[in-house]
Each structure stands twice: as C-alpha cells, then as structure tokens.
Design a protein around this motif. Sequence first.
Motif, PDB file in Angstrom:
ATOM      1  N   PHE A  87     -14.188   7.913  -2.864  1.00 17.93           N
ATOM      2  CA  PHE A  87     -13.639   8.863  -3.845  1.00 17.93           C
ATOM      3  C   PHE A  87     -12.281   9.393  -3.373  1.00 17.93           C
ATOM      4  N   ALA A  88     -12.164   9.604  -2.067  1.00 19.68           N
ATOM      5  CA  ALA A  88     -10.903  10.123  -1.510  1.00 19.68           C
ATOM      6  C   ALA A  88      -9.750   9.162  -1.796  1.00 19.68           C
ATOM      7  N   LEU A  89     -10.012   7.872  -1.639  1.00 18.37           N
ATOM      8  CA  LEU A  89      -8.930   6.901  -1.839  1.00 18.37           C
ATOM      9  C   LEU A  89      -8.476   6.815  -3.292  1.00 18.37           C
ATOM     10  N   ARG A  90      -9.314   7.287  -4.192  1.00 17.95           N
ATOM     11  CA  ARG A  90      -8.926   7.267  -5.610  1.00 17.95           C
ATOM     12  C   ARG A  90      -7.852   8.301  -5.927  1.00 17.95           C
ATOM     13  N   VAL A  91      -7.780   9.364  -5.129  1.00 17.78           N
ATOM     14  CA  VAL A  91      -6.886  10.464  -5.517  1.00 17.78           C
ATOM     15  C   VAL A  91      -5.856  10.832  -4.443  1.00 17.78           C
ATOM     16  N   PHE A  92      -6.134  10.531  -3.173  1.00 16.94           N
ATOM     17  CA  PHE A  92      -5.233  10.943  -2.090  1.00 16.94           C
ATOM     18  C   PHE A  92      -4.339   9.795  -1.619  1.00 16.94           C
ATOM     19  N   GLU A  93      -3.054  10.119  -1.430  1.00 13.38           N
ATOM     20  CA  GLU A  93      -2.127   9.151  -0.813  1.00 13.38           C
ATOM     21  C   GLU A  93      -2.087   9.304   0.709  1.00 13.38           C
ATOM     22  N   TYR A  94      -2.431  10.503   1.198  1.00 14.80           N
ATOM     23  CA  TYR A  94      -2.365  10.801   2.634  1.00 14.80           C
ATOM     24  C   TYR A  94      -3.699  11.378   3.106  1.00 14.80           C
ATOM     25  N   ILE A  95      -4.138  10.963   4.286  1.00 19.20           N
ATOM     26  CA  ILE A  95      -5.327  11.536   4.938  1.00 19.20           C
ATOM     27  C   ILE A  95      -4.884  12.057   6.304  1.00 19.20           C
ATOM     28  N   HIS A  96      -5.133  13.350   6.543  1.00 19.80           N
ATOM     29  CA  HIS A  96      -4.625  13.988   7.765  1.00 19.80           C
ATOM     30  C   HIS A  96      -5.693  14.153   8.845  1.00 19.80           C
ATOM     31  N   SER A  97      -6.907  13.667   8.606  1.00 17.47           N
ATOM     32  CA  SER A  97      -8.011  14.102   9.476  1.00 17.47           C
ATOM     33  C   SER A  97      -8.853  12.959  10.023  1.00 17.47           C
ATOM     34  N   ILE A 107     -12.752   3.630   6.036  1.00 20.12           N
ATOM     35  CA  ILE A 107     -11.482   3.615   5.304  1.00 20.12           C
ATOM     36  C   ILE A 107     -10.946   2.188   5.225  1.00 20.12           C
ATOM     37  N   ALA A 108     -11.048   1.442   6.332  1.00 18.75           N
ATOM     38  CA  ALA A 108     -10.562   0.057   6.356  1.00 18.75           C
ATOM     39  C   ALA A 108     -11.285  -0.796   5.311  1.00 18.75           C
ATOM     40  N   ASP A 109     -12.609  -0.636   5.222  1.00 15.94           N
ATOM     41  CA  ASP A 109     -13.389  -1.383   4.218  1.00 15.94           C
ATOM     42  C   ASP A 109     -12.968  -0.998   2.802  1.00 15.94           C
ATOM     43  N   GLU A 110     -12.838   0.297   2.601  1.00 15.61           N
ATOM     44  CA  GLU A 110     -12.578   0.799   1.246  1.00 15.61           C
ATOM     45  C   GLU A 110     -11.168   0.453   0.776  1.00 15.61           C
ATOM     46  N   GLN A 111     -10.209   0.443   1.687  1.00 17.77           N
ATOM     47  CA  GLN A 111      -8.841   0.142   1.242  1.00 17.77           C
ATOM     48  C   GLN A 111      -8.717  -1.321   0.794  1.00 17.77           C
ATOM     49  N   ILE A 112      -9.576  -2.191   1.347  1.00 17.96           N
ATOM     50  CA  ILE A 112      -9.609  -3.590   0.874  1.00 17.96           C
ATOM     51  C   ILE A 112     -10.224  -3.634  -0.528  1.00 17.96           C
ATOM     52  N   LYS A 113     -11.343  -2.919  -0.704  1.00 19.55           N
ATOM     53  CA  LYS A 113     -12.024  -2.922  -2.012  1.00 19.55           C
ATOM     54  C   LYS A 113     -11.126  -2.380  -3.121  1.00 19.55           C
ATOM     55  N   GLN A 114     -10.394  -1.304  -2.805  1.00 21.36           N
ATOM     56  CA  GLN A 114      -9.589  -0.650  -3.844  1.00 21.36           C
ATOM     57  C   GLN A 114      -8.146  -1.162  -3.877  1.00 21.36           C
ATOM     58  N   ASP A 115      -7.797  -2.031  -2.935  1.00 22.29           N
ATOM     59  CA  ASP A 115      -6.417  -2.510  -2.818  1.00 22.29           C
ATOM     60  C   ASP A 115      -5.443  -1.318  -2.806  1.00 22.29           C
ATOM     61  N   LYS A 116      -5.792  -0.358  -1.960  1.00 27.39           N
ATOM     62  CA  LYS A 116      -4.977   0.863  -1.866  1.00 27.39           C
ATOM     63  C   LYS A 116      -4.954   1.303  -0.414  1.00 27.39           C
ATOM     64  N   LYS A 117      -3.766   1.531   0.122  1.00 27.86           N
ATOM     65  CA  LYS A 117      -3.647   1.790   1.549  1.00 27.86           C
ATOM     66  C   LYS A 117      -3.083   3.193   1.778  1.00 27.86           C
ATOM     67  N   PRO A 118      -3.939   4.167   2.107  1.00 26.48           N
ATOM     68  CA  PRO A 118      -3.424   5.521   2.332  1.00 26.48           C
ATOM     69  C   PRO A 118      -2.636   5.606   3.642  1.00 26.48           C
ATOM     70  N   LYS A 119      -1.719   6.546   3.680  1.00 20.65           N
ATOM     71  CA  LYS A 119      -1.000   6.860   4.924  1.00 20.65           C
ATOM     72  C   LYS A 119      -1.874   7.840   5.707  1.00 20.65           C
ATOM     73  N   ILE A 120      -2.048   7.574   7.000  1.00 20.51           N
ATOM     74  CA  ILE A 120      -3.073   8.296   7.759  1.00 20.51           C
ATOM     75  C   ILE A 120      -2.498   8.941   9.021  1.00 20.51           C
ATOM     76  N   PHE A 121      -2.954  10.172   9.261  1.00 19.95           N
ATOM     77  CA  PHE A 121      -2.685  10.877  10.519  1.00 19.95           C
ATOM     78  C   PHE A 121      -3.971  10.905  11.342  1.00 19.95           C
ATOM     79  N   ILE A 122      -3.840  10.680  12.641  1.00 17.27           N
ATOM     80  CA  ILE A 122      -4.978  10.875  13.546  1.00 17.27           C
ATOM     81  C   ILE A 122      -5.010  12.345  13.948  1.00 17.27           C
ATOM     82  N   GLN A 123      -6.147  13.000  13.722  1.00 15.30           N
ATOM     83  CA  GLN A 123      -6.266  14.408  14.096  1.00 15.30           C
ATOM     84  C   GLN A 123      -6.588  14.531  15.585  1.00 15.30           C
TER      85      GLN A 123
END
Length: 216
Positions: A87-97, A107-123
């Motif tokens: 659900f997060a990948l449907r609406v967020f472009e960035y994940i900070h946590s 996230i790696a699995d889901e970004q393949i399924k949705q063909d969407k690659k969020p920009k990510i920060f390691i907390q």
Amino acid sequence: MHNTVKNLIYIEDLIKSRVNDDKLPKIIAVSKTFPIKNILPLIEHGHLHYGENKVQEALDKWTDVKKQNNNIKLHLIGSLQTNKVKFALRVFEYIHSLDSERLAKKIADEQIKQDKKPKIFIQVNIGNEEQKSGLKKDKLISFYKFCKSLNLDIIGTMCIPPNNENTEKYFTEMNKINQELKLKDLSMGMSGDYLDAVEKNATYVRIGSKIFGIRD
C-alpha cells in the motif's frame, strides 16, 4: 496569504540566511494528522514535498489530490510494517525509515510487482536508544551493501537524534556517516532543530508544527 504559506516562506528565508543557494535543502511539510483543507494553501502555493506517518492516512488523504497534482512528492517518515509495503508503494515516492533486512526484502519484491521504485533512506539509530527504531551504526555498511544487492534505490540516511541538547553533535556524526557511504541525501532536522541540521548538510528537513501549527 494563508498562515501556512507565510510560515513556509519565513522558514525558507531563515534557511537561505544559513546556507548557500546550491545547498538549500528540500522542506518536507509534515502534514500528518492535518486534514487536506489545511494543506491545500501550500499545494496552491506550489509546494511539492509532504510527509506522512501512516500509510492508511496517506492513502485516504492524498490519493485523489495526487491525481490532480502529479508533481507532489509524498514522504513516509514513520515506521513501515512489512504488511503495509504494497500500500505504501502506491502513494509514497520516498521512504525514510528502512531499518531491517526483512523490510528491505519486502520492498524489493513489491517494487518489482508494481514496477515502481521508491527513493529510500536508511534510518540510523544515531543515539543508540533502545526505544527507537533505526539501524545501529556498526551494522550500517553491511546493511547498505545488502540493500544495493536487492536493487533498492538508497539515496541517503535519516535520523531522529536523542531529545537532548546535543543534536549538533549527532548531525555532525550523521553527515560523516553519509559521506563515508558516498550518499548524496541526508534526512534530518525537525521544527526544533532544522537550522542546526542544514548547517550539517541536511538535504531534506521534516517540518510540521512550525508550518501547520500545534497538533490537537
């Protein structure tokens, strides 16, 4: 002019007085818990970056708005549970946590399924606080390599420093960590300490109450 817009411009001017134009950070207006009517003046002003803590709240609040304003960038600044990733990948472009291998894999699995690659920060748990999420500093390099092996788009690190008088020390340490990892972006600084953060090379600051006022 609406108060939220005045507040944003005031903050932008303060930041400009501290850093050069080429180092100006992006301001994430932390809109969590505020209804969209409170946020619309900022959207109409042309502000693009907004922060939410909860996936469901963001979906309810932003799905339609983003269809009409496709330049808006939404940042998940709260912790993310693995069962909410799709659900997060449907609406967020960035994940900070991002702070665990289990979450990274999901996230790696889901970004393949949705063909969407969020920009990510390691907390990073920069103060080694038991009650806070985030990765311990000594695990950071191996975790970063693990994330890259999963083809995650890791753009930087993020921290919420201990709530004491030493934020400058922690921001300095985060800046050093980021440079060691050769990462471009650094998410740190909130309403109470964002000016210290920008002086230590924060590229994203997360500001809520100083823009929107005190939450109920």
